[in-house]
Design a protein around this motif. Structure first.
Motif, PDB file in Angstrom:
ATOM      1  N   ALA A  23       0.839  -1.191   0.000  1.00  0.00           N
ATOM      2  CA  ALA A  23       0.000   0.000   0.000  1.00  0.00           C
ATOM      3  C   ALA A  23       0.876   1.244   0.000  1.00  0.00           C
ATOM      4  CB  ALA A  23      -0.897   0.004   1.236  1.00  0.00           C
ATOM      5  N   PRO A  24       0.464   2.291  -0.729  1.00  0.00           N
ATOM      6  CA  PRO A  24       1.243   3.524  -0.739  1.00  0.00           C
ATOM      7  C   PRO A  24       1.389   4.085   0.669  1.00  0.00           C
ATOM      8  CG  PRO A  24      -0.452   3.568  -2.442  1.00  0.00           C
ATOM      9  CD  PRO A  24      -0.738   2.383  -1.578  1.00  0.00           C
ATOM     10  N   SER A  63       3.499   7.948  -1.585  1.00  0.00           N
ATOM     11  CA  SER A  63       4.567   7.504  -2.472  1.00  0.00           C
ATOM     12  C   SER A  63       3.978   7.089  -3.812  1.00  0.00           C
ATOM     13  CB  SER A  63       5.310   6.323  -1.836  1.00  0.00           C
ATOM     14  OG  SER A  63       4.411   5.258  -1.554  1.00  0.00           O
ATOM     15  N   GLY A  64       4.682   7.431  -4.889  1.00  0.00           N
ATOM     16  CA  GLY A  64       4.234   7.062  -6.230  1.00  0.00           C
ATOM     17  C   GLY A  64       3.101   7.898  -6.774  1.00  0.00           C
ATOM     18  N   GLU A  65       2.747   8.997  -6.094  1.00  0.00           N
ATOM     19  CA  GLU A  65       1.628   9.835  -6.518  1.00  0.00           C
ATOM     20  C   GLU A  65       2.082  11.146  -7.127  1.00  0.00           C
ATOM     21  OE1 GLU A  65      -2.598   9.560  -4.285  1.00  0.00           O
ATOM     22  OE2 GLU A  65      -1.006  10.490  -3.124  1.00  0.00           O
ATOM     23  N   ILE A  66       1.245  11.663  -8.032  1.00  0.00           N
ATOM     24  CA  ILE A  66       1.344  13.048  -8.481  1.00  0.00           C
ATOM     25  C   ILE A  66       0.050  13.726  -8.047  1.00  0.00           C
ATOM     26  CG2 ILE A  66       1.605  14.606 -10.444  1.00  0.00           C
ATOM     27  CD1 ILE A  66       2.881  12.313 -11.995  1.00  0.00           C
ATOM     28  N   LYS A  86       7.521  11.782   5.696  1.00  0.00           N
ATOM     29  CA  LYS A  86       7.732  10.377   6.061  1.00  0.00           C
ATOM     30  C   LYS A  86       7.630  10.165   7.573  1.00  0.00           C
ATOM     31  CE  LYS A  86      10.378   9.095   1.954  1.00  0.00           C
ATOM     32  NZ  LYS A  86      11.615   8.502   1.399  1.00  0.00           N
ATOM     33  N   GLY A  87       6.620  10.817   8.175  1.00  0.00           N
ATOM     34  CA  GLY A  87       6.323  10.610   9.582  1.00  0.00           C
ATOM     35  C   GLY A  87       7.062  11.497  10.554  1.00  0.00           C
ATOM     36  N   ILE A 120       9.886   9.207  -7.169  1.00  0.00           N
ATOM     37  CA  ILE A 120       9.771  10.505  -6.498  1.00  0.00           C
ATOM     38  C   ILE A 120       8.321  10.981  -6.570  1.00  0.00           C
ATOM     39  CG2 ILE A 120      10.544  12.911  -6.486  1.00  0.00           C
ATOM     40  CD1 ILE A 120      13.098  11.926  -7.915  1.00  0.00           C
ATOM     41  N   ALA A 121       7.709  11.235  -5.416  1.00  0.00           N
ATOM     42  CA  ALA A 121       6.354  11.778  -5.386  1.00  0.00           C
ATOM     43  C   ALA A 121       6.389  13.240  -5.815  1.00  0.00           C
ATOM     44  CB  ALA A 121       5.761  11.645  -3.985  1.00  0.00           C
ATOM     45  N   VAL A 122       5.278  13.732  -6.382  1.00  0.00           N
ATOM     46  CA  VAL A 122       5.249  15.091  -6.917  1.00  0.00           C
ATOM     47  C   VAL A 122       3.983  15.797  -6.457  1.00  0.00           C
ATOM     48  CG1 VAL A 122       5.273  16.511  -9.010  1.00  0.00           C
ATOM     49  CG2 VAL A 122       6.539  14.344  -8.972  1.00  0.00           C
TER      50      VAL A 122
END
Length: 290
Positions: A6-7, A35-38, A70-71, A208-210
């Motif tokens: 899961a992201p 993560s993995g999102e635009i 990241k938390g 890289i998330a954007v």
């Protein structure tokens, strides 16, 4: 059997509020980038988009709320935010005009270089090794954006679209886990806009998330997994491109059609003035630091 991961949240903004005196430019905005999102951020002029970006990157200290990467809650210092793993570009290009294309990217490597002052002055083996590694990585990034053949050109001599690409490469040089793009296609022609779209997809494909601010609706809706719309500093709606495009309040905000609770023209003008004042004070501070 195959398992899917899961992201995980890369950026978490919780209750971010920014006040300039008695004026609230951003009000209790929550936003998560996985993560993995635009993710796109849209809104009419004076909506507080750039002010929100500045809160995320440490240029402004939020009046209320927290920003986590990241938390871990980020300190309100731009260089510490960059070191943590967040990089950004600006609406107005901020390249070093009298430096070469390669030198501009090398500037972005400084947060990942561990050599100290004495090592640099003495130019020992450790420094030379780090310098060679930075040069190699910078050239890889120039190859990635298609400007390796112009590494020795002065950045001021590049066409506008290539200057935008160079600013992205400089941001990537800090090895971020999240890239924030502030109107990356502003002033571009359709061909340049399409090339930027492909570049952002390629960046996402590298893990890289954007998060991107943009006024070009075709660009933002083609690009993003999710879109959030700000109006007068408040998040009006968030969802897929289809959900946001179909929201009557979003359409009304862009057409200037009043809806229940909509800000008046005077309020919008105040927000725009506050954002401009904040940008000027930031530029002044940067100039003194240099």
């Amino acid at each position: 059997m195959t398992t899917t991961t899961a992201p995980s949240p890369v950026l978490e903004a919780n209750g971010v509020t920014m006040r300039f005196g008695g004026l609230t430019a951003v009000r209790s905005v929550d936003l998560t980038v996985n993560s993995g999102e635009i993710v796109g951020l849209i809104g009419p002029n004076g909506a507080g988009k750039t002010t929100f970006f500045n809160c995320l990157t440490g240029l402004y200290v939020p009046t209320e709320g927290t920003v986590s990467y990241k938390g871990t809650v980020l300190p309100p210092k731009p260089h510490l935010v960059t070191s943590a793993g967040i990089a950004r570009t600006f609406q107005n290009i901020r390249l070093f005009a009298n430096m070469t294309v390669l030198e501009n990217v090398l500037v972005g490597r400084h947060t990942r270089t561990k050599e100290g002052l004495w090592s640099a002055l003495l130019r020992g083996p450790g420094f030379r090794k780090a310098e060679a590694a930075s040069h190699e990585r910078a050239m890889e990034l120039l190859e990635f954006i298609g400007l390796a053949h112009k590494a020795d050109h002065l950045s001021r001599n590049l066409p506008y679209g290539e200057q935008r690409k160079l600013e992205i490469a400089r941001a990537l040089a800090s090895e971020p886990g999240l890239l924030l793009l502030d109107e990356p296609t502003a002033g571009m022609n359709p061909q340049e806009t399409r090339a930027t779209e492909e570049l952002v997809f390629a960046i996402r494909d590298q893990g890289i998330a954007v998060l991107v601010i943009e006024h070009d609706m075709r660009f933002i809706f083609n690009l993003c997994d999710r879109v959030a719309c700000l109006v007068q500093g408040e998040k009006l709606v968030e969802g897929t491109s289809e959900v946001v495009q179909g929201d009557e309040r979003v359409v009304a905000a862009y057409l200037g059609t009043p809806f229940e609770g909509a800000p008046g023209a005077d309020e919008l003008a105040e927000v725009e003035a506050a954002e401009a004042s904040g940008a000027q004070s930031t530029t002044s501070t940067e100039g003194k630091a240099q």
